[in-house]
Design a protein around this motif. Structure first.
Motif, short mmCIF file in Angstrom:
data_model
loop_
_atom_site.label_atom_id
_atom_site.label_comp_id
_atom_site.label_asym_id
_atom_site.label_seq_id
_atom_site.Cartn_x
_atom_site.Cartn_y
_atom_site.Cartn_z
N LEU A 272 0.90 -1.35 -0.02
CA LEU A 272 0.02 -0.09 0.01
C LEU A 272 0.82 1.31 -0.02
N GLU A 273 2.00 1.18 0.71
CA GLU A 273 2.78 2.41 0.65
C GLU A 273 3.49 2.77 -0.51
N ASN A 274 3.72 1.66 -1.21
CA ASN A 274 4.42 1.74 -2.53
C ASN A 274 3.54 1.52 -3.62
N GLN A 275 1.89 1.54 -3.77
CA GLN A 275 1.25 1.07 -4.56
C GLN A 275 1.45 1.62 -5.97
N ASP A 276 1.83 2.99 -6.06
CA ASP A 276 2.24 3.95 -7.24
C ASP A 276 3.26 3.10 -8.14
N THR A 277 4.14 2.38 -7.36
CA THR A 277 5.04 2.28 -8.36
C THR A 277 5.59 0.51 -8.44
N LEU A 278 4.42 -0.12 -7.99
CA LEU A 278 4.30 -1.56 -7.94
C LEU A 278 2.99 -2.15 -8.38
N ASN A 279 2.90 -3.12 -9.07
CA ASN A 279 1.79 -3.85 -9.29
C ASN A 279 1.51 -5.12 -8.38
N ILE A 280 0.24 -5.31 -8.06
CA ILE A 280 0.01 -6.46 -7.05
C ILE A 280 -0.22 -7.76 -7.88
N VAL A 281 -0.15 -8.87 -7.51
CA VAL A 281 -0.56 -9.94 -8.28
C VAL A 281 -1.85 -10.36 -7.49
N PRO A 282 -2.91 -10.73 -8.11
CA PRO A 282 -3.88 -11.75 -7.63
C PRO A 282 -3.45 -13.22 -7.77
N ILE A 283 -3.82 -13.95 -6.44
CA ILE A 283 -3.49 -15.20 -6.24
C ILE A 283 -4.83 -16.17 -6.40
N VAL A 284 -4.55 -17.43 -7.15
CA VAL A 284 -5.74 -18.10 -7.17
C VAL A 284 -5.83 -18.80 -5.88
N ASN A 285 -6.92 -18.69 -5.05
CA ASN A 285 -7.18 -19.51 -3.95
C ASN A 285 -7.69 -20.80 -3.96
N GLU A 286 -8.14 -21.52 -2.73
CA GLU A 286 -8.41 -22.91 -2.95
C GLU A 286 -9.99 -23.21 -3.55
N ALA A 287 -10.65 -21.98 -3.88
CA ALA A 287 -11.73 -22.26 -4.44
C ALA A 287 -11.83 -21.79 -5.93
N GLY A 288 -10.40 -21.71 -6.52
CA GLY A 288 -10.10 -21.28 -7.89
C GLY A 288 -10.28 -20.16 -8.16
N GLU A 289 -10.52 -19.25 -7.44
CA GLU A 289 -10.86 -17.76 -7.71
C GLU A 289 -9.33 -16.92 -7.60
N ALA A 290 -9.07 -16.28 -8.53
CA ALA A 290 -8.00 -15.29 -8.30
C ALA A 290 -8.34 -13.97 -7.64
N VAL A 291 -7.78 -13.90 -6.62
CA VAL A 291 -8.17 -12.86 -5.65
C VAL A 291 -7.12 -12.10 -5.11
N GLU A 292 -7.12 -10.72 -5.26
CA GLU A 292 -6.37 -9.68 -4.81
C GLU A 292 -6.42 -9.38 -3.40
N PRO A 293 -5.17 -9.09 -2.68
CA PRO A 293 -5.58 -8.88 -1.05
C PRO A 293 -5.86 -7.31 -0.90
N ASN A 294 -7.02 -7.30 -0.13
CA ASN A 294 -7.65 -5.96 0.48
C ASN A 294 -8.03 -6.14 1.86
N GLU A 295 -8.41 -5.28 2.28
CA GLU A 295 -9.09 -5.36 3.59
C GLU A 295 -10.31 -6.35 3.92
N ASP A 296 -11.13 -6.34 2.76
CA ASP A 296 -12.05 -7.28 2.70
C ASP A 296 -11.80 -8.58 2.69
N THR A 297 -10.93 -8.86 1.62
CA THR A 297 -10.64 -10.37 1.16
C THR A 297 -9.39 -11.08 2.26
N ILE A 298 -8.95 -9.96 2.96
CA ILE A 298 -8.00 -10.74 4.01
C ILE A 298 -8.82 -10.89 5.20
N ALA A 299 -9.69 -10.09 5.52
CA ALA A 299 -10.37 -10.15 6.99
C ALA A 299 -11.44 -11.57 6.71
#
Length: 341
Positions: free
Chosen positions: A247-274
């Motif tokens: 988050l501190e460096n999001q303007d200079t980095l790309n975040i990669v969604p990771i395929v979870n155990e349900a087969g969905e590509a999920v990006e980390p954020n407050e909701d998906t982490i919680a």
């Protein structure tokens, strides 16, 4: 005679009036024979002395020894900054030796609090028992380990755990992006990873590498900012670290969604982490507290209580996810019990 008696009585009354109560105060005795004005004065000075005593007793000073995880660092740095506003006589700097390095200092009795981005290991538990140190684990917040690539990398849209293994394992075989997935450029991948003393490395080693050997050409660092700069400076670089650093460096980095155990590509954020949808890379973070320090050092007690009372808010301010309030409530109760409060 009557006239002289009258004059004598008047004279005696004048003398009594001048003498007051015999101490020159002129006050009125109360039911106990004590002078009420004096009682007020004495009560006032006693109140001031009492207040001064309370201030003296309430003044907390000294130092709190804290070290450990670089991932937990932003939370505890925020805790220390806010804590010192209320307790300016207490010094509570945050060391960053990594989770493993922090536990080494904790076991040696050099710190009161050890920050950890993973649960304590069986070996560390045994070492603490041998050292005679009793401790308590407190959950402080949640994190989602974030896989990041350079901002100019426009081909990585998601990664599976199997693809991560092919990239990071010594026996994985992938050395270029084309080795990971057909159609991606045949450019050599530059790997940046938290160091082996890092709890983030330990967690990655467990859930992604499955305790197998990491590749030898990885650049390792306990400093997450070094990892950030490594990826920023190389179009073909990849790394992973705590969500707050992304988050501190999001303007200079790309975040990669990771395929979870349900087969969905999920990006980390407050909701998906919680919610745990960002799996398997969502994890709790902890502080480990020396019970003797908590019970015997007022500054440590005040610091731990402040941390537990404010961790939810402060963790979200720095980019993590607070634990449920009942977790903090139970932790506060436990801390009070240990401290005999």
């Amino acid at each position: 005679m009557k006239k002289m008696s009258f004059l004598l009585a008047a004279f005696l009354l004048m003398i009594l009036a001048a003498c007051g109560n015999g101490d020159g105060s002129g006050g009125t005795p109360n039911a106990d024979g004590a002078n009420t004005e004096d009682a007020t004065d004495d009560g006032g000075s006693e109140g001031e002395d009492s207040a001064a005593g309370d201030d003296a007793e309430g003044t907390v000073s000294g130092s709190v020894g804290i070290d450990g995880s670089s991932t937990v660092f932003p939370i505890m740095e925020a805790v220390s900054e806010e804590f010192q506003k209320e307790f300016p006589e207490v010094q509570a700097p945050i060391g960053v030796s990594g989770t493993g390095g922090g536990f080494e200092k904790f076991i040696a009795g050099e710190t009161d609090i050890s920050n950890a981005s993973r649960p304590i290991s069986e070996e560390e538990v045994a070492a603490l028992e041998e050292a005679g140190i009793e401790y308590t684990e407190f959950e402080i917040a949640y994190d989602g380990i974030s896989v990041v690539v350079n901002s100019e990398n426009d081909w990585v849209d998601q990664l599976t755990v199997e693809e991560l293994q092919s990239m990071w394992l010594e026996e994985g075989g992938a050395t270029t992006w084309a080795d990971v997935r057909e159609g991606w450029p045949a450019e050599p991948i530059q790997f940046y990873s938290p160091g082996t003393d890092s709890g983030t490395f330990d967690y990655w080693n467990e859930v992604i590498l499955e305790e197998q050997q990491i590749r030898k050409d990885v650049v390792l660092s306990e400093n997450d900012n070094t990892l950030v700069q490594g990826v920023v400076g190389n179009k073909n670089a990849v790394s992973y670290f705590g969500y707050a650093y992304y988050l501190e460096n999001q303007d200079t980095l790309n975040i990669v969604p990771i395929v979870n155990e349900a087969g969905e590509a999920v990006e980390p954020n407050e909701d998906t982490i919680a919610s745990g949808d960002y799996n398997p890379l969502s994890r709790p973070m902890f502080i480990y507290v020396n019970n003797a320090s908590l019970a015997e050092k007022p500054q440590v007690y005040e610091y731990v209580m402040f941390a537990l009372e404010n961790a939810g808010t402060l963790s979200e301010e720095v980019g993590y996810v607070g634990s449920p309030q009942e977790v903090y409530d139970e932790a506060i109760s436990t801390a009070n019990e240990i401290a005999g409060q």
